[in-house]
Design an enzyme around this catalytic site. Sequence first.
Site, PDB file in Angstrom:
ATOM      1  N   ASP A  45       0.841  -1.202   0.000  1.00 41.66           N
ATOM      2  CA  ASP A  45       0.000   0.000   0.000  1.00 41.66           C
ATOM      3  C   ASP A  45       0.876   1.252   0.000  1.00 41.66           C
ATOM      4  O   ASP A  45       0.365   2.376  -0.071  1.00 41.66           O
ATOM      5  CB  ASP A  45      -1.024  -0.012   1.140  1.00 41.66           C
ATOM      6  N   SER A  46       2.210   1.059   0.018  1.00 40.32           N
ATOM      7  CA  SER A  46       3.120   2.175  -0.231  1.00 40.32           C
ATOM      8  C   SER A  46       2.846   2.777  -1.604  1.00 40.32           C
ATOM      9  O   SER A  46       3.335   3.857  -1.919  1.00 40.32           O
ATOM     10  CB  SER A  46       4.584   1.716  -0.141  1.00 40.32           C
ATOM     11  N   ASP A  84      -1.130  -6.160  -0.512  1.00 36.78           N
ATOM     12  CA  ASP A  84      -1.383  -5.546   0.792  1.00 36.78           C
ATOM     13  C   ASP A  84      -2.872  -5.293   0.984  1.00 36.78           C
ATOM     14  O   ASP A  84      -3.551  -4.832   0.063  1.00 36.78           O
ATOM     15  CB  ASP A  84      -0.677  -4.182   0.838  1.00 36.78           C
ATOM     16  N   LYS A 114      -1.182  -9.478   2.628  1.00 34.15           N
ATOM     17  CA  LYS A 114      -0.432  -9.045   3.823  1.00 34.15           C
ATOM     18  C   LYS A 114      -1.321  -8.103   4.618  1.00 34.15           C
ATOM     19  O   LYS A 114      -2.018  -7.273   4.018  1.00 34.15           O
ATOM     20  CB  LYS A 114       0.862  -8.325   3.430  1.00 34.15           C
ATOM     21  N   GLU A 116      -1.450  -5.733   8.470  1.00 38.56           N
ATOM     22  CA  GLU A 116      -0.657  -5.179   9.566  1.00 38.56           C
ATOM     23  C   GLU A 116      -1.299  -5.490  10.915  1.00 38.56           C
ATOM     24  O   GLU A 116      -2.526  -5.493  11.029  1.00 38.56           O
ATOM     25  CB  GLU A 116      -0.566  -3.645   9.411  1.00 38.56           C
ATOM     26  N   GLU A 183       9.127  -4.189  10.554  1.00 35.24           N
ATOM     27  CA  GLU A 183       9.491  -2.865  10.025  1.00 35.24           C
ATOM     28  C   GLU A 183       9.959  -1.933  11.147  1.00 35.24           C
ATOM     29  O   GLU A 183       9.256  -1.742  12.153  1.00 35.24           O
ATOM     30  CB  GLU A 183       8.287  -2.248   9.285  1.00 35.24           C
TER      31      GLU A 183
HETATM   32  O1  KIV Z   1       3.538  -1.118   1.561  1.00 33.04           O
HETATM   33  C1  KIV Z   1       4.719  -1.486   1.605  1.00 33.04           C
HETATM   34  O2  KIV Z   1       5.538  -1.222   0.721  1.00 33.04           O
HETATM   35  C2  KIV Z   1       5.120  -2.287   2.749  1.00 33.04           C
HETATM   36  C3  KIV Z   1       6.571  -2.604   2.916  1.00 33.04           C
HETATM   37  C4  KIV Z   1       7.321  -1.413   3.341  1.00 33.04           C
HETATM   38  C5  KIV Z   1       6.781  -3.740   3.812  1.00 33.04           C
HETATM   39  O3  KIV Z   1       4.305  -2.653   3.531  1.00 33.04           O
END
Ligand code: KIV
Length: 279
Positions: A45-46, A84, A114, A116, A183
Amino acid sequence: MSRLSIHKLRELKANGQRFAMITAYDYPSARLVEQAGVPVILVGDSLGSVILGYDSTVPVTMDDIVHHTRAVVRGTSKAIVVADMPFMSYQANADEAVRNAGRLLQEGGATAVKLEGGSHVVPLVRRMVECGIPVMGHLGLTPQSVNQFGGHKVQGKTPAAAAKLINDARALEEAGAFAIVLETIPAPLARMVTERLSVPTIGIGAGADCDAQVQVFHDMLGIYDDQRKMKHAKQYARLGETIRQAVRTYIAEVEGGQFPTAEHSFEMAEDSLAELSHA
Ligand code: KIV
């Protein structure tokens, strides 16, 4: 060719073989990183910050992640693609969370999702895994909670916070998570977690003793060389400057008449031209 199995990652850990994960958000970046040999690609989600221009991951939606995951999947055939789960796609209620995770596999084509969080997401992870959805956990500085943390601060620094993180990691593994991102936590804590788990830990700002590392595509390639300077990111190239320089050269060549040349132009038959000269 079939994709790598998530079970292979546990095998890599057991054999002491480290591996790299990298983010990708579209077809060309996914193709490039797979061609380079990366076994696991994260549609993080970056993407909110590095692709969509938001100042955090919070505004990213399920539709955004599905859209970008589809492109990454089209660009790859071997890598594990992890999508994500964006903010508020799994926090409100368990049924919605499982449905959203399912969307990332069914519509996005991801191999795994993924999400969190620690103990509070453990029941969710268990349920998703029971439904056949592979889950990667994410502990430490979880960016969706950046407002709660009050900024990008190192997590797990006190004995109590470190002990909670170790317990959360164990609980995620026990619930069926196949790997856990750590992280921005102290390196000695990441080492302790790594030693206590049989599933791989994937570090970002978590030191050298994790089983794997993850980097954000745009950070490691220096695309935003003037902005996103993160302690945990290493620049392996300065593509931002390379791109700007190439575009400057293009502009100069267009303005100066050096581009296009005959090499980039198309000819026409002499007799057709002759006919046209009377038009
Ligand atoms: O969204 C992302 O890029 C991440 C990584 C930094 C692990 O969650």
